[in-house]
Design a protein around this motif. Structure first.
Motif, PDB file in Angstrom:
ATOM      1  N   CYS A 213     -30.067   1.145  -2.160  1.00 45.31           N
ATOM      2  CA  CYS A 213     -31.430   0.613  -2.279  1.00 45.31           C
ATOM      3  C   CYS A 213     -31.443  -0.369  -3.443  1.00 45.31           C
ATOM      4  O   CYS A 213     -30.796  -0.136  -4.466  1.00 45.31           O
ATOM      5  CB  CYS A 213     -32.397   1.759  -2.548  1.00 45.31           C
ATOM      6  SG  CYS A 213     -34.051   1.206  -2.990  1.00 45.31           S
TER       7      CYS A 213
ATOM      8  N   CYS B 283     -38.361   4.618  -0.645  1.00 44.29           N
ATOM      9  CA  CYS B 283     -39.350   4.117  -1.606  1.00 44.29           C
ATOM     10  C   CYS B 283     -40.285   3.092  -0.982  1.00 44.29           C
ATOM     11  O   CYS B 283     -41.145   2.551  -1.671  1.00 44.29           O
ATOM     12  CB  CYS B 283     -38.637   3.549  -2.830  1.00 44.29           C
ATOM     13  SG  CYS B 283     -37.649   2.094  -2.476  1.00 44.29           S
TER      14      CYS B 283
ATOM     15  N   CYS C 178     -32.833   3.963  -5.573  1.00 48.26           N
ATOM     16  CA  CYS C 178     -33.233   5.306  -5.136  1.00 48.26           C
ATOM     17  C   CYS C 178     -32.014   6.230  -5.105  1.00 48.26           C
ATOM     18  O   CYS C 178     -30.941   5.802  -4.718  1.00 48.26           O
ATOM     19  CB  CYS C 178     -33.763   5.278  -3.708  1.00 48.26           C
ATOM     20  SG  CYS C 178     -35.381   4.610  -3.586  1.00 48.26           S
TER      21      CYS C 178
ATOM     22  N   CYS D 212     -36.319   0.066   2.481  1.00 46.59           N
ATOM     23  CA  CYS D 212     -35.829   1.399   2.120  1.00 46.59           C
ATOM     24  C   CYS D 212     -36.923   2.389   2.489  1.00 46.59           C
ATOM     25  O   CYS D 212     -38.035   2.311   1.968  1.00 46.59           O
ATOM     26  CB  CYS D 212     -35.512   1.466   0.630  1.00 46.59           C
ATOM     27  SG  CYS D 212     -35.123   3.120   0.072  1.00 46.59           S
TER      28      CYS D 212
END
Ligand SMILES: [Zn+2]
Length: 271
Positions: free
Chosen positions: A12, A51, A16, A48
């Motif tokens: 990410c 998130c 993350c 992603c």
């Protein structure tokens, strides 16, 4: 990227701990400066799921997080504003031209491509006009449909909604070259340390060492080259006796041993 997704968990952009990166559609085109003019690549928009953030796959910040073997698939070195095709960097290294000369050459090529497209456009208009004037004896209904007979002008080179031509500077190419050197430095120094050969030729010369004099006497330089004229070793010695060269030969023997390379079989000397 879809091929890579199957055997590698894409990271990410925002770091993350458990990234879940998926494609979020076709992204933006990215212009690349090549040796035959500019061209474009389309980079995906990535998302992603962890998130919920989006970014483009050509973001240099994200590419830095990928393993080298993935980035090597790209045809170009991507920077924030532009991208340089690897062919330009290769050409720059191969010809030894100055970055400014190279930038001029590339800019000229890009303008040439633009002028070529402009000419093709004008000729296409001419062809339509000829058809409407029934030059070739055909019948068209074009004249009954169009009110205006004035074609759109071909936009200028820089027009962002048109050709969107770019230009590069020598400074930019220098930056790219330095950046590329930094990336390749470990591999390059390994390569340089790994100069071996099976046939040696060597000689003493006082020419390069004329200025180097010590209290004990004149120095001379001693160079050993392999069959490809690459310098395998080069030292300064204070006498031309065989004994003075011993430490150098010992060092070379160690280098061959460490690398597991067979020792040289032939040696030409200057006496
Ligand atoms: Zn994330």
């Amino acid at each position: 990227m879809s091929r890579l997704k199957n055997n590698y968990n894409l990271p990410c952009l925002h770091g993350c701990p458990h990234p879940q990166v998926v494609s979020a559609g076709v992204g933006r085109p990215r212009v690349i400066v090549g040796t035959s003019g500019q061209y474009y690549i389309l980079s995906s928009r990535l998302c992603c799921k962890s998130c919920r953030k989006n970014w483009f796959a050509d973001s240099p910040r994200w590419l830095e997080k990928l393993p080298r073997r993935f980035i090597n698939l790209l045809p170009a070195f991507l920077t924030y504003k532009k991208a340089i095709c690897k062919s330009v960097m290769d050409e720059l290294r191969r010809t030894g031209k100055s970055p400014t000369d190279m930038a001029n050459k590339v800019n000229e090529l890009m303008h040439l491509k633009y002028e070529g497209a402009h000419l093709a456009y004008l000729q296409a208009i001419e062809s339509v006009w000829d058809a409407e004037a029934e030059v070739h004896g055909q019948k068209t209904i074009g004249q009954f449909i169009r009110k205006s007979n004035t074609p759109y002008p071909f936009s200028s080179y820089e027009d962002p909604n048109g050709w969107c031509g770019i230009s590069v500077s020598g400074f930019y190419l220098t930056d790219c070259l330095l950046e590329e050197y930094k990336r390749q430095e470990p591999a390059l120094s390994r390569l340089l340390q790994g100069t071996f050969g099976q046939v040696f030729r060597s000689d003493h010369t006082r020419k390069v060492a004329r200025k180097v004099t010590l209290a004990s006497g004149i120095m001379s330089s001693y160079a050993i080259m392999n069959e490809h004229w690459l310098i395998v070793s080069w030292v300064m010695v204070q006498s031309e006796s065989e004994r003075s060269l011993e430490p150098m030969y010992q060092g070379m023997a160690k280098r061959y041993n460490d690398a597991g390379v067979e020792k040289a079989g032939f040696h030409w000397v200057d006496r």
